[in-house]
Design a protein around this motif. Structure first.
Motif, short mmCIF file in Angstrom:
data_model
loop_
_atom_site.label_atom_id
_atom_site.label_comp_id
_atom_site.label_asym_id
_atom_site.label_seq_id
_atom_site.Cartn_x
_atom_site.Cartn_y
_atom_site.Cartn_z
N GLN A 114 0.81 -1.22 0.00
CA GLN A 114 0.00 0.00 0.00
C GLN A 114 0.84 1.26 0.00
O GLN A 114 0.29 2.37 0.02
CB GLN A 114 -0.97 0.00 1.19
CG GLN A 114 -0.32 0.10 2.55
CD GLN A 114 0.11 -1.24 3.10
OE1 GLN A 114 0.36 -2.19 2.37
NE2 GLN A 114 0.17 -1.32 4.42
N LEU A 132 -3.25 -11.75 -1.13
CA LEU A 132 -4.30 -10.81 -0.76
C LEU A 132 -5.06 -11.26 0.48
O LEU A 132 -5.42 -10.43 1.33
CB LEU A 132 -5.26 -10.63 -1.94
CG LEU A 132 -6.35 -9.57 -1.77
CD1 LEU A 132 -5.73 -8.18 -1.70
CD2 LEU A 132 -7.35 -9.64 -2.92
N HIS A 133 -5.31 -12.55 0.62
CA HIS A 133 -6.14 -13.01 1.74
C HIS A 133 -5.43 -12.85 3.09
O HIS A 133 -6.07 -12.95 4.14
CB HIS A 133 -6.57 -14.47 1.54
CG HIS A 133 -5.47 -15.47 1.64
ND1 HIS A 133 -4.60 -15.71 0.61
CD2 HIS A 133 -5.11 -16.30 2.64
CE1 HIS A 133 -3.75 -16.66 0.97
NE2 HIS A 133 -4.04 -17.04 2.19
N LEU A 135 -3.99 -10.02 4.01
CA LEU A 135 -3.98 -8.61 4.38
C LEU A 135 -5.20 -8.23 5.22
O LEU A 135 -6.29 -8.76 5.04
CB LEU A 135 -3.96 -7.74 3.12
CG LEU A 135 -2.76 -7.87 2.20
CD1 LEU A 135 -2.92 -6.92 1.03
CD2 LEU A 135 -1.46 -7.61 2.94
N ASP A 137 -8.32 -5.93 6.09
CA ASP A 137 -9.27 -5.34 5.14
C ASP A 137 -8.96 -3.89 4.83
O ASP A 137 -9.15 -3.44 3.69
CB ASP A 137 -10.70 -5.46 5.69
CG ASP A 137 -11.22 -6.89 5.65
OD1 ASP A 137 -10.66 -7.72 4.90
OD2 ASP A 137 -12.19 -7.18 6.38
N LYS A 140 -6.31 -3.43 1.89
CA LYS A 140 -6.52 -3.94 0.54
C LYS A 140 -6.81 -2.83 -0.47
O LYS A 140 -6.23 -2.81 -1.56
CB LYS A 140 -7.65 -4.96 0.54
CG LYS A 140 -7.31 -6.23 1.30
CD LYS A 140 -8.49 -7.19 1.34
CE LYS A 140 -8.14 -8.44 2.13
NZ LYS A 140 -9.28 -9.37 2.22
N ASN A 186 -12.19 -12.72 0.03
CA ASN A 186 -11.84 -13.18 -1.31
C ASN A 186 -12.98 -13.92 -2.00
O ASN A 186 -12.85 -14.28 -3.17
CB ASN A 186 -10.64 -14.13 -1.25
CG ASN A 186 -9.31 -13.41 -1.15
OD1 ASN A 186 -9.26 -12.23 -0.84
ND2 ASN A 186 -8.23 -14.13 -1.38
#
Length: 225
Positions: A114, A132-133, A135, A137, A140, A186
């Motif tokens: 980020q 991604l899963h 991180l 929320d 993201k 996800n």
């Protein structure tokens, strides 16, 4: 190397950092590459690279590169490309650098997804694999916006992760995965919606059942011209 800090900390498995180490804990890092091979991750990586249509004149970024397996695979698939792996875990990056020793056209930077330390429109392709899963929320959306920023107009993010249309019918691994909270963000169309809200044009490219992870789904997200 960068020293950025994320907007929130990710904690799991007793993690004491403000990022999730590649293997969950620093002490488990030596087992990480063996674990990924056991889980069949190299096949997932190869399929993602095939979808990305990489070229020798591309500048390629992997976000959340860990120990560098996908970054190195991408570089070997296109020997003249410039490939960068970014990750906040310095121990994982050290391991990646050792594995890539002597391979030209590749570098590894310490950076959070980020807060990427790159210029606007610097890359032709971005890659993200099974990251991604992990991180929080609230991280993201900023990460998706940063990836959009560093891609050139027409550039593409190719992302694969657990989730998508996964249901209990996908088998025991899926049922176990669905009990955890990490994968909730996800499932269904959550990933395409996240990327579209950041400004991407996003398409689900493929999805497949996976014996160890339940289901993995591949996405192509393009920065509009």
């Amino acid at each position: 190397m960068t020293e950025h800090r994320p907007h929130s900390a990710t904690t799991a498995m007793g993690n004491r950092h403000d990022y999730l180490p590649a293997a969950g804990r620093d002490a488990l890092l030596p087992t990480y590459d063996l674990l990924t091979r056991t889980l069949g991750v190299p096949r997932v990586h190869q399929r993602l690279i095939d979808q990305a249509d990489l070229r020798d004149d591309h500048k390629i970024l992997e976000v959340g590169c860990g120990t560098g397996n996908l970054t190195i695979m991408a570089r070997r698939s296109r020997p003249a490309a410039e490939v960068t792996g970014a990750d906040p875990d310095p121990r994982a990056l050290s391991r990646a650098e050792r594995k890539a020793h002597g391979l030209p056209g590749i570098r590894f930077d310490r950076a959070y997804g980020q807060e990427l330390p790159y210029g606007d429109g610097e890359f032709d392709r971005a890659l993200s694999s099974l990251m991604l899963h992990h991180l929080d929320d609230d991280v993201k959306a900023p990460m998706a916006a940063e990836i959009l920023r560093v891609l050139r107009p027409g550039g593409r993010l190719h992302l694969v992760d657990v989730g998508g249309p996964m249901t209990p019918a996908d088998g025991p691994a899926a049922r176990l995965t669905l009990r955890g909270h990490h994968v909730a963000g996800n499932l269904g169309d959550n990933i395409p919606r996240l990327l579209r809200e950041a400004g991407f044009d996003c398409t689900e490219v493929a999805t497949q059942r996976h014996r160890a992870m339940g289901r993995v789904t591949y996405y192509r997200a393009t920065r509009p011209d």
